[in-house]
Design a protein around this motif. Structure first.
Motif, PDB file in Angstrom:
ATOM      1  N   VAL A   1       0.835  -1.201   0.000  1.00 42.74           N
ATOM      2  CA  VAL A   1       0.000   0.000   0.000  1.00 42.74           C
ATOM      3  C   VAL A   1       0.871   1.252   0.000  1.00 42.74           C
ATOM      4  CG1 VAL A   1      -1.711   1.336   1.286  1.00 42.74           C
ATOM      5  CG2 VAL A   1      -1.900  -1.156   1.183  1.00 42.74           C
ATOM      6  N   SER A   2       1.820   1.315   0.917  1.00 43.49           N
ATOM      7  CA  SER A   2       2.629   2.526   1.076  1.00 43.49           C
ATOM      8  C   SER A   2       3.476   2.813  -0.151  1.00 43.49           C
ATOM      9  CB  SER A   2       3.514   2.399   2.324  1.00 43.49           C
ATOM     10  OG  SER A   2       2.724   2.297   3.491  1.00 43.49           O
ATOM     11  N   VAL A   3       4.096   1.774  -0.702  1.00 43.19           N
ATOM     12  CA  VAL A   3       4.943   1.962  -1.879  1.00 43.19           C
ATOM     13  C   VAL A   3       4.115   2.415  -3.073  1.00 43.19           C
ATOM     14  CG1 VAL A   3       6.352   0.728  -3.586  1.00 43.19           C
ATOM     15  CG2 VAL A   3       6.792   0.420  -1.141  1.00 43.19           C
ATOM     16  N   ALA A   4       2.982   1.778  -3.299  1.00 42.77           N
ATOM     17  CA  ALA A   4       2.139   2.138  -4.444  1.00 42.77           C
ATOM     18  C   ALA A   4       1.592   3.549  -4.308  1.00 42.77           C
ATOM     19  CB  ALA A   4       0.999   1.137  -4.590  1.00 42.77           C
ATOM     20  N   VAL A   5       1.122   3.906  -3.111  1.00 45.94           N
ATOM     21  CA  VAL A   5       0.588   5.245  -2.892  1.00 45.94           C
ATOM     22  C   VAL A   5       1.676   6.299  -3.093  1.00 45.94           C
ATOM     23  CG1 VAL A   5      -0.312   6.803  -1.124  1.00 45.94           C
ATOM     24  CG2 VAL A   5      -1.331   4.543  -1.423  1.00 45.94           C
ATOM     25  N   ALA A   6       2.866   6.021  -2.586  1.00 50.33           N
ATOM     26  CA  ALA A   6       3.967   6.968  -2.729  1.00 50.33           C
ATOM     27  C   ALA A   6       4.324   7.193  -4.193  1.00 50.33           C
ATOM     28  CB  ALA A   6       5.191   6.473  -1.957  1.00 50.33           C
ATOM     29  N   TRP A   7       4.488   6.102  -4.947  1.00 46.95           N
ATOM     30  CA  TRP A   7       4.885   6.227  -6.349  1.00 46.95           C
ATOM     31  C   TRP A   7       3.798   6.943  -7.158  1.00 46.95           C
ATOM     32  CZ3 TRP A   7       8.918   6.443  -9.266  1.00 46.95           C
ATOM     33  CH2 TRP A   7       8.807   6.283 -10.645  1.00 46.95           C
ATOM     34  N   SER A   8       2.551   6.603  -6.941  1.00 46.50           N
ATOM     35  CA  SER A   8       1.461   7.269  -7.655  1.00 46.50           C
ATOM     36  C   SER A   8       1.438   8.762  -7.339  1.00 46.50           C
ATOM     37  CB  SER A   8       0.111   6.636  -7.296  1.00 46.50           C
ATOM     38  OG  SER A   8       0.024   5.315  -7.776  1.00 46.50           O
ATOM     39  N   PHE A   9       1.700   9.107  -6.092  1.00 48.28           N
ATOM     40  CA  PHE A   9       1.710  10.511  -5.677  1.00 48.28           C
ATOM     41  C   PHE A   9       2.845  11.266  -6.358  1.00 48.28           C
ATOM     42  CE2 PHE A   9       3.199  13.696  -2.446  1.00 48.28           C
ATOM     43  CZ  PHE A   9       2.138  14.575  -2.582  1.00 48.28           C
ATOM     44  N   SER A  10       4.042  10.697  -6.353  1.00 44.16           N
ATOM     45  CA  SER A  10       5.179  11.362  -6.982  1.00 44.16           C
ATOM     46  C   SER A  10       4.960  11.539  -8.477  1.00 44.16           C
ATOM     47  CB  SER A  10       6.475  10.582  -6.721  1.00 44.16           C
ATOM     48  OG  SER A  10       6.807  10.571  -5.357  1.00 44.16           O
ATOM     49  N   ARG A  11       4.437  10.500  -9.116  1.00 41.58           N
ATOM     50  CA  ARG A  11       4.205  10.585 -10.562  1.00 41.58           C
ATOM     51  C   ARG A  11       3.116  11.612 -10.889  1.00 41.58           C
ATOM     52  NH1 ARG A  11       6.996   9.899 -14.568  1.00 41.58           N
ATOM     53  NH2 ARG A  11       5.216   9.204 -15.832  1.00 41.58           N
ATOM     54  N   MET A  12       2.152  11.764  -9.999  1.00 45.77           N
ATOM     55  CA  MET A  12       1.085  12.740 -10.214  1.00 45.77           C
ATOM     56  C   MET A  12       1.594  14.168 -10.032  1.00 45.77           C
ATOM     57  SD  MET A  12      -2.622  13.051  -8.265  1.00 45.77           S
ATOM     58  CE  MET A  12      -1.896  13.399  -6.646  1.00 45.77           C
ATOM     59  N   MET A  13       2.457  14.375  -9.021  1.00 46.54           N
ATOM     60  CA  MET A  13       2.838  15.726  -8.638  1.00 46.54           C
ATOM     61  C   MET A  13       4.109  16.223  -9.314  1.00 46.54           C
ATOM     62  SD  MET A  13       0.309  16.426  -6.734  1.00 46.54           S
ATOM     63  CE  MET A  13       0.839  18.044  -6.224  1.00 46.54           C
ATOM     64  N   ILE A  14       5.095  15.342  -9.499  1.00 48.49           N
ATOM     65  CA  ILE A  14       6.390  15.785 -10.055  1.00 48.49           C
ATOM     66  C   ILE A  14       6.890  14.763 -11.090  1.00 48.49           C
ATOM     67  CG2 ILE A  14       7.153  17.253  -8.138  1.00 48.49           C
ATOM     68  CD1 ILE A  14       8.700  14.817  -7.060  1.00 48.49           C
ATOM     69  N   PRO A  15       6.105  14.499 -12.134  1.00 50.06           N
ATOM     70  CA  PRO A  15       6.515  13.476 -13.109  1.00 50.06           C
ATOM     71  C   PRO A  15       7.832  13.791 -13.798  1.00 50.06           C
ATOM     72  CG  PRO A  15       4.706  14.812 -13.974  1.00 50.06           C
ATOM     73  CD  PRO A  15       4.855  15.172 -12.526  1.00 50.06           C
ATOM     74  N   ASP A  16       8.203  15.064 -13.844  1.00 50.21           N
ATOM     75  CA  ASP A  16       9.460  15.441 -14.489  1.00 50.21           C
ATOM     76  C   ASP A  16      10.681  15.016 -13.683  1.00 50.21           C
ATOM     77  OD1 ASP A  16       8.425  17.434 -12.640  1.00 50.21           O
ATOM     78  OD2 ASP A  16      10.148  18.669 -13.182  1.00 50.21           O
ATOM     79  N   LEU A  17      10.496  14.718 -12.410  1.00 49.68           N
ATOM     80  CA  LEU A  17      11.628  14.374 -11.550  1.00 49.68           C
ATOM     81  C   LEU A  17      11.740  12.888 -11.245  1.00 49.68           C
ATOM     82  CD1 LEU A  17      11.638  17.282  -8.932  1.00 49.68           C
ATOM     83  CD2 LEU A  17      12.795  17.132 -11.149  1.00 49.68           C
ATOM     84  N   VAL A  18      10.707  12.114 -11.565  1.00 46.99           N
ATOM     85  CA  VAL A  18      10.763  10.658 -11.333  1.00 46.99           C
ATOM     86  C   VAL A  18      10.426   9.963 -12.654  1.00 46.99           C
ATOM     87  CG1 VAL A  18      10.408  10.559  -8.841  1.00 46.99           C
ATOM     88  CG2 VAL A  18       8.444  10.845 -10.319  1.00 46.99           C
ATOM     89  N   ASP A  19      11.427   9.420 -13.275  1.00 48.99           N
ATOM     90  CA  ASP A  19      11.305   8.809 -14.600  1.00 48.99           C
ATOM     91  C   ASP A  19      10.803   7.379 -14.461  1.00 48.99           C
ATOM     92  OD1 ASP A  19      11.550   7.821 -17.151  1.00 48.99           O
ATOM     93  OD2 ASP A  19      13.658   8.390 -17.397  1.00 48.99           O
ATOM     94  N   ALA A  20       9.596   7.128 -14.943  1.00 47.15           N
ATOM     95  CA  ALA A  20       9.018   5.779 -14.832  1.00 47.15           C
ATOM     96  C   ALA A  20       9.878   4.740 -15.525  1.00 47.15           C
ATOM     97  CB  ALA A  20       7.607   5.780 -15.420  1.00 47.15           C
ATOM     98  N   GLY A  21      10.591   5.136 -16.585  1.00 42.16           N
ATOM     99  CA  GLY A  21      11.412   4.173 -17.306  1.00 42.16           C
ATOM    100  C   GLY A  21      12.575   3.631 -16.505  1.00 42.16           C
ATOM    101  N   VAL A  22      12.945   4.334 -15.449  1.00 38.74           N
ATOM    102  CA  VAL A  22      14.063   3.903 -14.606  1.00 38.74           C
ATOM    103  C   VAL A  22      13.621   2.850 -13.596  1.00 38.74           C
ATOM    104  CG1 VAL A  22      15.781   4.711 -12.924  1.00 38.74           C
ATOM    105  CG2 VAL A  22      15.214   6.121 -14.903  1.00 38.74           C
ATOM    106  N   TYR A  23      12.317   2.750 -13.343  1.00 41.70           N
ATOM    107  CA  TYR A  23      11.811   1.902 -12.264  1.00 41.70           C
ATOM    108  C   TYR A  23      10.753   0.919 -12.769  1.00 41.70           C
ATOM    109  CZ  TYR A  23      13.957   5.716  -9.629  1.00 41.70           C
ATOM    110  OH  TYR A  23      14.833   6.651  -9.130  1.00 41.70           O
TER     111      TYR A  23
END
Length: 205
Positions: free
Chosen positions: A161-183
């Motif tokens: 739960v915590s990991v999924a919520v965190a990643w979804s939040f980061s991708r929603m708010m600062i997608p330019d700083l967390v590259d989905a292709g890296v993870y």
């Protein structure tokens, strides 16, 4: 019981999804710490989201402490923390990394949105982004092959739960700083969790 706070907060969303997974009934009151300050303060003068009002009218705050309270209300078969020390330690590590990622995302969002551009401090943002990336790098390494739930449990636990919520939040708010292709494993793990009814019924809006 009542859960106070907006679901665009990863901490509020984490609690709401967890309570649903644990089968604990609650009423969600979507009050914003910004737009509904006075109404929120009438419930909790500290105005901290999430806030939980228990069935005994005790006001609790902080997502981790709220979830600790919730775990005491149910049997072991519905709890979201593993029992064995080794699995619990790994769970706590993943949760801590996820919460660190949430914290760093919030810091960057506040810096960008609440501080005037001429007063934003580039070195500070770079430092916080480095901490954010480090948290997600470590989570990606911890996930393993990305198959199944994070702790090899037959059902999702608090780490999921915590990991999924965190990643979804980061991708929603600062997608330019967390590259989905890296993870790729983190992306796959989050997609698996976000497809659950408890997640779908608790959108980050």
């Amino acid at each position: 019981m009542q859960l106070i706070g907006m679901l665009d907060s990863p901490y509020v969303r984490r609690v709401a999804i967890s309570l649903k997974l644990m089968g604990i009934p609650f009423v969600h009151r979507p009050l914003s710490v910004f737009r509904h300050y006075e109404a929120f303060a009438a419930i909790n003068p500290v105005v901290k989201a999430p806030t939980l009002v228990t069935d005994n009218d005790i006001v609790l705050m902080d997502s981790t402490l709220i979830l600790d309270h919730a775990e005491c209300l149910i049997g072991a078969d519905r709890r979201l923390h593993p029992i064995t020390p080794s699995e619990r330690d790994r769970s706590q590590r993943l949760i801590a990394l996820a919460l660190a990622a949430c914290e760093k995302t919030v810091q960057i969002v506040y810096e960008r949105n609440l501080r005037p551009a001429e007063k934003q401090h580039g070195p500070w943002i770079d430092r916080v982004r480095g901490q954010l990336v480090a948290a997600y790098d470590l989570i990606e390494d911890e996930i393993g092959d990305g198959e199944g739930w994070l702790l090899s449990s037959p059902r999702p636990l608090q780490a999921d739960v915590s990991v999924a919520v965190a990643w979804s939040f980061s991708r929603m708010m600062i997608p330019d700083l967390v590259d989905a292709g890296v993870y790729p494993r983190l992306v796959a793990s989050t997609a698996r969790a976000e497809a659950l009814p408890e997640f779908l019924d608790t959108p980050a809006t």
